[in-house]
Design a protein around this motif. Structure first.
Motif, PDB file in Angstrom:
ATOM      1  N   GLY A   1      30.671 -16.284   1.429  1.00 29.40           N
ATOM      2  CA  GLY A   1      30.884 -17.608   0.870  1.00 29.40           C
ATOM      3  C   GLY A   1      29.902 -18.647   1.337  1.00 29.40           C
ATOM      4  N   ARG A   2      28.969 -18.283   2.227  1.00 31.42           N
ATOM      5  CA  ARG A   2      27.971 -19.236   2.709  1.00 31.42           C
ATOM      6  C   ARG A   2      26.610 -18.925   2.113  1.00 31.42           C
ATOM      7  N   LEU A   3      25.782 -19.935   2.071  1.00 30.81           N
ATOM      8  CA  LEU A   3      24.424 -19.746   1.586  1.00 30.81           C
ATOM      9  C   LEU A   3      23.643 -18.839   2.533  1.00 30.81           C
ATOM     10  N   ALA A   4      22.669 -18.125   1.980  1.00 32.75           N
ATOM     11  CA  ALA A   4      21.781 -17.313   2.816  1.00 32.75           C
ATOM     12  C   ALA A   4      20.971 -18.225   3.734  1.00 32.75           C
ATOM     13  N   GLU A   5      20.846 -17.827   4.997  1.00 32.17           N
ATOM     14  CA  GLU A   5      20.036 -18.581   5.950  1.00 32.17           C
ATOM     15  C   GLU A   5      18.701 -17.905   6.213  1.00 32.17           C
ATOM     16  N   LEU A   6      18.662 -16.579   6.054  1.00 32.17           N
ATOM     17  CA  LEU A   6      17.443 -15.820   6.294  1.00 32.17           C
ATOM     18  C   LEU A   6      17.150 -14.937   5.092  1.00 32.17           C
ATOM     19  N   VAL A   7      15.920 -14.469   5.019  1.00 32.83           N
ATOM     20  CA  VAL A   7      15.551 -13.436   4.054  1.00 32.83           C
ATOM     21  C   VAL A   7      14.636 -12.433   4.743  1.00 32.83           C
ATOM     22  N   ILE A   8      14.755 -11.193   4.326  1.00 32.23           N
ATOM     23  CA  ILE A   8      13.740 -10.192   4.649  1.00 32.23           C
ATOM     24  C   ILE A   8      12.999  -9.908   3.358  1.00 32.23           C
ATOM     25  N   LEU A   9      11.685 -10.033   3.414  1.00 30.79           N
ATOM     26  CA  LEU A   9      10.841  -9.782   2.244  1.00 30.79           C
ATOM     27  C   LEU A   9       9.963  -8.578   2.512  1.00 30.79           C
ATOM     28  N   ARG A  10       9.917  -7.696   1.524  1.00 32.47           N
ATOM     29  CA  ARG A  10       9.062  -6.505   1.582  1.00 32.47           C
ATOM     30  C   ARG A  10       8.130  -6.533   0.387  1.00 32.47           C
ATOM     31  N   ALA A  11       6.857  -6.221   0.603  1.00 35.40           N
ATOM     32  CA  ALA A  11       5.899  -6.149  -0.499  1.00 35.40           C
ATOM     33  C   ALA A  11       4.935  -5.002  -0.243  1.00 35.40           C
ATOM     34  N   LYS A  12       4.463  -4.392  -1.329  1.00 37.27           N
ATOM     35  CA  LYS A  12       3.573  -3.234  -1.229  1.00 37.27           C
ATOM     36  C   LYS A  12       2.186  -3.600  -1.747  1.00 37.27           C
ATOM     37  N   LYS A  13       1.180  -3.175  -1.009  1.00 39.79           N
ATOM     38  CA  LYS A  13      -0.194  -3.418  -1.447  1.00 39.79           C
ATOM     39  C   LYS A  13      -0.494  -2.569  -2.680  1.00 39.79           C
ATOM     40  N   ASN A  14      -0.900  -3.217  -3.741  1.00 43.03           N
ATOM     41  CA  ASN A  14      -1.182  -2.590  -5.034  1.00 43.03           C
ATOM     42  C   ASN A  14       0.089  -2.053  -5.700  1.00 43.03           C
ATOM     43  N   GLY A  15       1.252  -2.528  -5.253  1.00 41.93           N
ATOM     44  CA  GLY A  15       2.498  -2.123  -5.893  1.00 41.93           C
ATOM     45  C   GLY A  15       2.638  -2.767  -7.267  1.00 41.93           C
ATOM     46  N   ARG A  16       3.324  -2.071  -8.178  1.00 36.84           N
ATOM     47  CA  ARG A  16       3.435  -2.544  -9.556  1.00 36.84           C
ATOM     48  C   ARG A  16       4.876  -2.664 -10.045  1.00 36.84           C
ATOM     49  N   ALA A  17       5.834  -2.309  -9.208  1.00 30.48           N
ATOM     50  CA  ALA A  17       7.232  -2.358  -9.645  1.00 30.48           C
ATOM     51  C   ALA A  17       7.708  -3.799  -9.773  1.00 30.48           C
ATOM     52  N   ALA A  18       8.775  -3.994 -10.545  1.00 27.08           N
ATOM     53  CA  ALA A  18       9.303  -5.334 -10.792  1.00 27.08           C
ATOM     54  C   ALA A  18       9.923  -5.932  -9.534  1.00 27.08           C
ATOM     55  N   PHE A  19       9.939  -7.247  -9.472  1.00 31.20           N
ATOM     56  CA  PHE A  19      10.575  -7.989  -8.385  1.00 31.20           C
ATOM     57  C   PHE A  19      12.059  -7.639  -8.310  1.00 31.20           C
ATOM     58  N   ARG A  20      12.579  -7.493  -7.081  1.00 31.33           N
ATOM     59  CA  ARG A  20      13.996  -7.198  -6.894  1.00 31.33           C
ATOM     60  C   ARG A  20      14.605  -8.165  -5.883  1.00 31.33           C
ATOM     61  N   LEU A  21      15.694  -8.791  -6.281  1.00 27.81           N
ATOM     62  CA  LEU A  21      16.477  -9.650  -5.392  1.00 27.81           C
ATOM     63  C   LEU A  21      17.822  -8.970  -5.182  1.00 27.81           C
ATOM     64  N   TYR A  22      18.118  -8.591  -3.940  1.00 25.26           N
ATOM     65  CA  TYR A  22      19.308  -7.800  -3.637  1.00 25.26           C
ATOM     66  C   TYR A  22      20.503  -8.698  -3.319  1.00 25.26           C
ATOM     67  N   PRO A  23      21.713  -8.147  -3.398  1.00 28.54           N
ATOM     68  CA  PRO A  23      22.891  -8.909  -2.960  1.00 28.54           C
ATOM     69  C   PRO A  23      22.771  -9.279  -1.485  1.00 28.54           C
ATOM     70  N   GLN A  24      23.437 -10.361  -1.106  1.00 31.64           N
ATOM     71  CA  GLN A  24      23.358 -10.827   0.277  1.00 31.64           C
ATOM     72  C   GLN A  24      23.896  -9.794   1.254  1.00 31.64           C
ATOM     73  N   LEU A  25      23.223  -9.710   2.388  1.00 34.61           N
ATOM     74  CA  LEU A  25      23.755  -9.002   3.544  1.00 34.61           C
ATOM     75  C   LEU A  25      24.587 -10.003   4.338  1.00 34.61           C
ATOM     76  N   ILE A  26      25.873  -9.733   4.491  1.00 32.13           N
ATOM     77  CA  ILE A  26      26.762 -10.597   5.267  1.00 32.13           C
ATOM     78  C   ILE A  26      26.807 -10.077   6.697  1.00 32.13           C
ATOM     79  N   LEU A  27      26.580 -10.953   7.674  1.00 35.40           N
ATOM     80  CA  LEU A  27      26.508 -10.520   9.063  1.00 35.40           C
ATOM     81  C   LEU A  27      27.879 -10.387   9.718  1.00 35.40           C
ATOM     82  N   HIS A  28      28.746 -11.388   9.518  1.00 33.80           N
ATOM     83  CA  HIS A  28      29.992 -11.459  10.280  1.00 33.80           C
ATOM     84  C   HIS A  28      31.224 -11.335   9.393  1.00 33.80           C
TER      85      HIS A  28
END
Length: 246
Positions: A191-218
């Motif tokens: 129920g809270r806004l995301a405070e952090l993000v982990i971003l992964r990118a590949k050199k010369n990658g061609r796949a579409a952008f993906r935004l995953y569901p939130q990882l809830i810590l607690h």
């Protein structure tokens, strides 16, 4: 260990790190970053701004057989990282803006970074110099991204963990040849806004952008008591060294 250092256990004691008692101290963020990297034995990893070696050494504990290199501009932290690594982590004392030729000639399968989160033009400096250097963005975030992109091999991946509000800046700064971008938002509680993000990118990658569901810590919607309240998935990462699946 001296009065100025503590020895702290990570991954349920599989990784033990000497850290300054006062100053910047590694916490959950580098452990989550390390858990997100899909590295395999025999690959090479570069940790930019490695501090005392938390991210690189947690990754090395989960995936044996990696060749780990860290860059750290604060010599005291670099020496601690070297000691903590016990031969597992090559540490280069250097500023990102002035990497030595020996490092500029190399590329890596994975480049990881937990850059300083705070723009000091909009905040107050920490009293401890080591903590300030680790938290304050003296080197602009786009420089971190540019260096990471240059040092990763073709088809290799870069991984960043950063504040969620900086995501647009990270995406804008990524060179056009960095593709297959994936983003995992991280929220402290449901129920809270995301405070952090982990971003992964590949050199010369061609796949579409993906935004995953939130990882809830607690667990739960608020902090109820001074006890471990991590959800089972996160607890497995922090305590057992499990991989963090996007």
């Amino acid at each position: 260990m001296t009065d100025t250092l503590t020895e702290d256990a990570f991954l349920g004691g599989r990784v033990k790190l000497f850290q300054p008692r006062v100053g910047y101290r590694a916490g959950v963020d580098p452990v989550l970053l390390a858990a997100s990297v899909p590295a395999t034995a025999g690959q090479t990893v570069l940790d930019l701004g490695c501090g005392v070696g938390a991210a690189a050494l947690c990754l090395g504990a989960r995936v044996p057989g990696l060749a780990l290199t860290g860059v750290e501009k604060q010599e005291a932290y670099a020496r601690l990282a070297e000691s903590n690594g016990s031969g597992m982590l090559e540490v280069v004392v250097a500023d990102l803006n002035a990497l030595p030729p020996s490092l500029r000639e190399r590329q890596f399968d994975h480049v990881i970074a937990n850059p300083p989160y705070f723009d000091r033009s909009a905040g107050r400096a920490a009293q401890d110099a080591g903590r300030e250097a680790a938290l304050a963005e003296n080197t602009p975030l786009p420089v971190w991204i540019k260096v990471a992109a240059k040092r990763v091999k073709p088809k290799g991946q870069v991984h960043f963990i950063h504040r969620a509000e900086r995501l647009p800046e990270i995406l804008t700064a990524l060179p056009k040849y960095m593709g297959t971008i994936e983003v995992l938002p991280i929220s402290p509680r449901a129920g809270r806004l995301a405070e952090l993000v982990i971003l992964r990118a590949k050199k010369n990658g061609r796949a579409a952008f993906r935004l995953y569901p939130q990882l809830i810590l607690h667990e739960g919607d608020h902090h109820k008591k001074d006890a471990d309240s991590y959800v089972s998935k996160v607890k497995a990462v922090l305590r057992d060294g499990a991989k963090l699946e996007f």
